[in-house]
Design a protein around this motif. Sequence first.
Motif, PDB file in Angstrom:
ATOM      1  N   ILE A  59      -0.243   4.374   7.768  1.00  0.00           N
ATOM      2  CA  ILE A  59      -0.890   4.920   6.560  1.00  0.00           C
ATOM      3  C   ILE A  59      -2.233   4.238   6.317  1.00  0.00           C
ATOM      4  CG2 ILE A  59      -0.688   5.148   4.051  1.00  0.00           C
ATOM      5  CD1 ILE A  59       2.332   5.598   4.470  1.00  0.00           C
ATOM      6  N   ASN A  60      -2.214   2.938   6.024  1.00  0.00           N
ATOM      7  CA  ASN A  60      -3.465   2.175   5.883  1.00  0.00           C
ATOM      8  C   ASN A  60      -3.157   0.682   5.764  1.00  0.00           C
ATOM      9  OD1 ASN A  60      -2.967   1.593   3.028  1.00  0.00           O
ATOM     10  ND2 ASN A  60      -3.671   3.681   2.593  1.00  0.00           N
ATOM     11  N   ASP A  61      -4.177  -0.147   5.738  1.00  0.00           N
ATOM     12  CA  ASP A  61      -4.015  -1.607   5.761  1.00  0.00           C
ATOM     13  C   ASP A  61      -3.275  -2.134   4.537  1.00  0.00           C
ATOM     14  OD1 ASP A  61      -5.249  -1.827   8.195  1.00  0.00           O
ATOM     15  OD2 ASP A  61      -7.225  -2.336   7.379  1.00  0.00           O
ATOM     16  N   LEU A  62      -3.621  -1.620   3.341  1.00  0.00           N
ATOM     17  CA  LEU A  62      -2.971  -2.113   2.124  1.00  0.00           C
ATOM     18  C   LEU A  62      -1.486  -1.767   2.121  1.00  0.00           C
ATOM     19  CD1 LEU A  62      -3.189  -3.546  -0.572  1.00  0.00           C
ATOM     20  CD2 LEU A  62      -3.889  -1.374  -1.627  1.00  0.00           C
TER      21      LEU A  62
ATOM     22  N   VAL B  97       0.038   6.454  -4.323  1.00  0.00           N
ATOM     23  CA  VAL B  97      -1.385   6.298  -4.643  1.00  0.00           C
ATOM     24  C   VAL B  97      -2.080   5.448  -3.586  1.00  0.00           C
ATOM     25  CG1 VAL B  97      -3.034   5.390  -6.322  1.00  0.00           C
ATOM     26  CG2 VAL B  97      -0.989   6.592  -7.112  1.00  0.00           C
ATOM     27  N   ILE B  98      -1.425   4.361  -3.170  1.00  0.00           N
ATOM     28  CA  ILE B  98      -1.992   3.491  -2.136  1.00  0.00           C
ATOM     29  C   ILE B  98      -2.206   4.272  -0.846  1.00  0.00           C
ATOM     30  CG2 ILE B  98      -1.462   1.548  -0.596  1.00  0.00           C
ATOM     31  CD1 ILE B  98      -0.101   0.204  -3.011  1.00  0.00           C
TER      32      ILE B  98
ATOM     33  N   SER C  89      -5.749   1.904  -3.193  1.00  0.00           N
ATOM     34  CA  SER C  89      -6.055   1.176  -4.429  1.00  0.00           C
ATOM     35  C   SER C  89      -4.909   1.374  -5.408  1.00  0.00           C
ATOM     36  CB  SER C  89      -7.367   1.684  -5.039  1.00  0.00           C
ATOM     37  OG  SER C  89      -7.240   3.043  -5.434  1.00  0.00           O
ATOM     38  N   ILE C  90      -4.943   0.612  -6.522  1.00  0.00           N
ATOM     39  CA  ILE C  90      -3.905   0.739  -7.549  1.00  0.00           C
ATOM     40  C   ILE C  90      -4.595   0.931  -8.900  1.00  0.00           C
ATOM     41  CG2 ILE C  90      -1.861  -0.304  -8.607  1.00  0.00           C
ATOM     42  CD1 ILE C  90      -1.566  -2.028  -6.109  1.00  0.00           C
TER      43      ILE C  90
END
Length: 277
Positions: free
Chosen positions: A102-105, A146-147, A152-153
């Motif tokens: 999905i992504n790094d975070l 959302v992430i 982001s949050i």
Amino acid sequence: MKKYLELVKFSHTIFSIPFILIGMIVASNGWFGFKLLILGILAAVTARNFAMAVNRYLDREFDAKNPRTANRPSVTGEVSEDEMLFFIILNAVLFIFIAYLINDLAFKLSIPILIILGGYSYFKRFSEFAHLILGLSLGLAPIAGVIAVSESIPCWSVFLAFGVMFWVAGFDILYSLQDIEFDKKEGLYSIPSRLGEKGALFISKLFHILAVIFWFLFVVYAKLGFLSYLAVIISAGMLYYEHKLIEKDYKNIPKAFFDVNGILGIIFLILIILDKV
């Protein structure tokens, strides 16, 4: 497959997936693509499979003593201890891998999320706040959505998550009314076993009022439209109906737990989608 679906009560995934999708829809201001849809659903399913399997594994001795849970596959031997451990590890690895895609975070937060999801079963051994830990576990779902979209949050996603947390904690308290005597006997912590039926009903109502307030704040801060406000109003009405249903007869708890709350999430999602069309 059937025994594993029963082990984790796969049908109860209906509580988390609508709010993951709500978070994704609002974060993307509409459609977020098939790739994230598939990855988001897979993440939700593997995370929940992990959490429920951990719960069944750790609680198998208690479940064997409780007539309500004595027929679970984790108790009857349909799913062995080794099979449960393999299932837990498999879903944890899959969840982390999906988060990586999905992504790094999402990847960085995947292990902390699994720790929270697995911690619920331990909490009820020493704290009645276990209901809120369960609520937090599902409350992480919309934030995860959302992430996945924005990495982001935002503030509105936190309000949405708190709404889900108090919603789930509130109906988990009601569900725990079925085991009030068993929990007392075994020394397990739950709000019904500690505060009694009246106290539990009051706390559950309070949590559901807080859920509605936080959902209202979510709609305000996300700058959504009329249909989203309508979703909050309908949710409040359904939670009121849920409490009336249970106060009338505790035999209605399973119906209220699954039917009312399952429909609530679906209606909320549909109205958010219509608001964003």
